[in-house]
Design a protein around this motif. Structure first.
Motif, PDB file in Angstrom:
ATOM      1  N   VAL A 137       0.839  -1.207   0.000  1.00  0.00           N
ATOM      2  CA  VAL A 137       0.000   0.000   0.000  1.00  0.00           C
ATOM      3  C   VAL A 137       0.871   1.252   0.000  1.00  0.00           C
ATOM      4  CG1 VAL A 137      -1.678   1.330   1.356  1.00  0.00           C
ATOM      5  CG2 VAL A 137      -1.971  -1.131   1.081  1.00  0.00           C
ATOM      6  N   GLY A 138       1.933   1.246   0.803  1.00  0.00           N
ATOM      7  CA  GLY A 138       2.833   2.402   0.852  1.00  0.00           C
ATOM      8  C   GLY A 138       3.478   2.687  -0.495  1.00  0.00           C
ATOM      9  N   MET A 139       3.940   1.632  -1.154  1.00  0.00           N
ATOM     10  CA  MET A 139       4.538   1.779  -2.479  1.00  0.00           C
ATOM     11  C   MET A 139       3.501   2.293  -3.474  1.00  0.00           C
ATOM     12  SD  MET A 139       7.224   1.469  -4.309  1.00  0.00           S
ATOM     13  CE  MET A 139       8.020   0.874  -5.766  1.00  0.00           C
ATOM     14  N   PHE A 147      11.104  13.279   1.636  1.00  0.00           N
ATOM     15  CA  PHE A 147       9.935  13.437   2.525  1.00  0.00           C
ATOM     16  C   PHE A 147       9.735  12.202   3.402  1.00  0.00           C
ATOM     17  CE2 PHE A 147       5.439  12.789   3.416  1.00  0.00           C
ATOM     18  CZ  PHE A 147       5.107  13.988   4.021  1.00  0.00           C
ATOM     19  N   LEU A 148       9.764  11.002   2.798  1.00  0.00           N
ATOM     20  CA  LEU A 148       9.557   9.776   3.565  1.00  0.00           C
ATOM     21  C   LEU A 148      10.687   9.545   4.571  1.00  0.00           C
ATOM     22  CD1 LEU A 148       8.229   7.230   0.904  1.00  0.00           C
ATOM     23  CD2 LEU A 148       6.938   8.429   2.665  1.00  0.00           C
ATOM     24  N   LYS A 149      11.909   9.848   4.171  1.00  0.00           N
ATOM     25  CA  LYS A 149      13.051   9.646   5.069  1.00  0.00           C
ATOM     26  C   LYS A 149      12.927  10.516   6.311  1.00  0.00           C
ATOM     27  CE  LYS A 149      18.058   9.161   4.865  1.00  0.00           C
ATOM     28  NZ  LYS A 149      19.252   9.290   4.013  1.00  0.00           N
ATOM     29  N   LYS A 150      12.376  11.717   6.126  1.00  0.00           N
ATOM     30  CA  LYS A 150      12.265  12.646   7.243  1.00  0.00           C
ATOM     31  C   LYS A 150      11.027  12.400   8.093  1.00  0.00           C
ATOM     32  CE  LYS A 150      12.650  17.468   8.454  1.00  0.00           C
ATOM     33  NZ  LYS A 150      13.045  18.804   8.024  1.00  0.00           N
ATOM     34  N   TYR A 151       9.870  12.131   7.444  1.00  0.00           N
ATOM     35  CA  TYR A 151       8.607  12.095   8.172  1.00  0.00           C
ATOM     36  C   TYR A 151       8.039  10.694   8.394  1.00  0.00           C
ATOM     37  CZ  TYR A 151       8.636  17.117   7.418  1.00  0.00           C
ATOM     38  OH  TYR A 151       8.994  18.442   7.407  1.00  0.00           O
ATOM     39  N   ILE A 152       8.355   9.727   7.529  1.00  0.00           N
ATOM     40  CA  ILE A 152       7.852   8.352   7.696  1.00  0.00           C
ATOM     41  C   ILE A 152       9.023   7.385   7.498  1.00  0.00           C
ATOM     42  CG2 ILE A 152       5.987   6.754   7.108  1.00  0.00           C
ATOM     43  CD1 ILE A 152       4.632   9.004   5.583  1.00  0.00           C
ATOM     44  N   SER A 167       9.848   4.605   8.859  1.00  0.00           N
ATOM     45  CA  SER A 167       9.538   3.168   8.832  1.00  0.00           C
ATOM     46  C   SER A 167       9.148   2.722   7.419  1.00  0.00           C
ATOM     47  CB  SER A 167       8.411   2.845   9.819  1.00  0.00           C
ATOM     48  OG  SER A 167       7.244   3.586   9.493  1.00  0.00           O
ATOM     49  N   LEU A 168       8.314   3.517   6.743  1.00  0.00           N
ATOM     50  CA  LEU A 168       7.929   3.197   5.368  1.00  0.00           C
ATOM     51  C   LEU A 168       9.124   3.338   4.433  1.00  0.00           C
ATOM     52  CD1 LEU A 168       5.789   2.447   3.305  1.00  0.00           C
ATOM     53  CD2 LEU A 168       5.168   4.863   3.152  1.00  0.00           C
ATOM     54  N   TYR A 169       9.959   4.340   4.699  1.00  0.00           N
ATOM     55  CA  TYR A 169      11.153   4.553   3.876  1.00  0.00           C
ATOM     56  C   TYR A 169      12.071   3.332   3.923  1.00  0.00           C
ATOM     57  CZ  TYR A 169      15.682   6.420   2.436  1.00  0.00           C
ATOM     58  OH  TYR A 169      16.890   6.605   1.811  1.00  0.00           O
ATOM     59  N   SER A 170      12.290   2.790   5.127  1.00  0.00           N
ATOM     60  CA  SER A 170      13.172   1.630   5.253  1.00  0.00           C
ATOM     61  C   SER A 170      12.488   0.366   4.729  1.00  0.00           C
ATOM     62  CB  SER A 170      13.594   1.430   6.710  1.00  0.00           C
ATOM     63  OG  SER A 170      12.462   1.257   7.527  1.00  0.00           O
ATOM     64  N   ALA A 171      11.146   0.280   4.847  1.00  0.00           N
ATOM     65  CA  ALA A 171      10.434  -0.900   4.349  1.00  0.00           C
ATOM     66  C   ALA A 171      10.477  -0.964   2.823  1.00  0.00           C
ATOM     67  CB  ALA A 171       8.985  -0.883   4.835  1.00  0.00           C
ATOM     68  N   GLY A 193      12.801   0.355   0.932  1.00  0.00           N
ATOM     69  CA  GLY A 193      14.181   0.047   0.569  1.00  0.00           C
ATOM     70  C   GLY A 193      14.558   0.507  -0.831  1.00  0.00           C
ATOM     71  N   ILE A 194      15.155  -0.398  -1.584  1.00  0.00           N
ATOM     72  CA  ILE A 194      15.682  -0.089  -2.916  1.00  0.00           C
ATOM     73  C   ILE A 194      14.564   0.196  -3.916  1.00  0.00           C
ATOM     74  CG2 ILE A 194      15.733  -2.505  -3.645  1.00  0.00           C
ATOM     75  CD1 ILE A 194      18.304   0.209  -4.579  1.00  0.00           C
ATOM     76  N   TYR A 195      13.345  -0.250  -3.612  1.00  0.00           N
ATOM     77  CA  TYR A 195      12.262  -0.098  -4.579  1.00  0.00           C
ATOM     78  C   TYR A 195      11.768   1.335  -4.692  1.00  0.00           C
ATOM     79  CZ  TYR A 195      12.357  -5.110  -4.683  1.00  0.00           C
ATOM     80  OH  TYR A 195      12.777  -6.405  -4.830  1.00  0.00           O
ATOM     81  N   LEU A 196      12.026   2.157  -3.672  1.00  0.00           N
ATOM     82  CA  LEU A 196      11.619   3.564  -3.745  1.00  0.00           C
ATOM     83  C   LEU A 196      12.378   4.322  -4.835  1.00  0.00           C
ATOM     84  CD1 LEU A 196       9.818   5.766  -2.624  1.00  0.00           C
ATOM     85  CD2 LEU A 196      11.533   6.215  -0.883  1.00  0.00           C
ATOM     86  N   PRO A 197      13.713   4.260  -4.863  1.00  0.00           N
ATOM     87  CA  PRO A 197      14.410   4.917  -5.981  1.00  0.00           C
ATOM     88  C   PRO A 197      14.070   4.301  -7.339  1.00  0.00           C
ATOM     89  CG  PRO A 197      15.971   4.302  -4.254  1.00  0.00           C
ATOM     90  CD  PRO A 197      14.645   3.738  -3.878  1.00  0.00           C
TER      91      PRO A 197
END
Length: 198
Positions: free
Chosen positions: A41-43, A93-98, A100-104, A106-110
């Motif tokens: 859902v986050g992705m 934005f995710l790294k600063k404010y969320i 947990s979602l940023y680390s979950a 992982g590589i798929y965000l970039p």
């Protein structure tokens, strides 16, 4: 275009023209991030946001800058640069404010930067001849369709974790078989959207 026409575009983008299940765009995050519902859902939310903003920016650039100046051949480069900048913004934005979602994610965000579904939506909006509003509606529908596919497949993969899968099917083979069955299930919507508003 009428409201029913916009609804038809929206539903078609979710069901019959689902970018993951019918056009096979965005398969990398579909297979990689769909193991858990929360990351799926986050992705999906991140992809919807990037798709929407990318379409909102790229459509006017294409129509008012590239096309009038004979620079349409630069479409892919310009669109990728815009999408990359948007993904960087979301990552910060995710790294600063969320975190947990940023680390979950992982590589798929970039990897959203090179997610062919995002680039595919922005270019297909132009190719289909949609106006600005139709492009935005199609984009939101495509993003929701991405989320629907991710959530459904997340549930399927959750069931596979507890199933007794033959050893030679374990891992990627059973994932691909399950993905193909989920894709086949969407074929049933084929004539539904077309006949709904005609």
């Amino acid at each position: 275009m009428s409201v029913t026409g916009l609804i038809s575009i929206f539903l078609a983008a979710i069901l019959t023209n689902n970018f993951v299940l019918s056009k096979f765009l965005g398969i990398c995050p579909f297979l990689g991030v769909s193991k858990k519902l929360d990351t799926a859902v986050g992705m999906s939310v991140a992809v919807i946001f990037v798709m929407f903003i990318a379409t909102a920016v790229t459509w006017p650039i294409q129509m008012f800058i590239l096309n009038p100046n004979g620079l349409s051949y630069l479409q892919t480069i310009v669109f990728i640069l815009i999408i990359a900048a948007l993904v960087q913004f979301i990552e910060i934005f995710l790294k600063k404010y969320i975190p947990s979602l940023y680390s979950a994610l992982g590589i798929y965000l970039p990897l959203i930067t090179t997610n062919c579904a995002v680039l595919g939506v922005t270019t297909l909006n132009i190719d289909e001849g949609y106006n600005y509003v139709e492009s935005l509606v199609n984009t939101v529908g495509a993003g929701v369709g991405f989320m629907v596919a991710m959530v459904i497949f997340s549930g399927v993969r959750g069931r596979m974790e507890t199933s007794d899968v033959p050893k030679f099917f374990q891992g990627l083979p059973i994932v691909l078989i399950a993905a193909s069955i989920v894709a086949c299930s969407f074929l049933g919507f084929g004539g539904l959207v077309d006949g709904l508003f005609n």
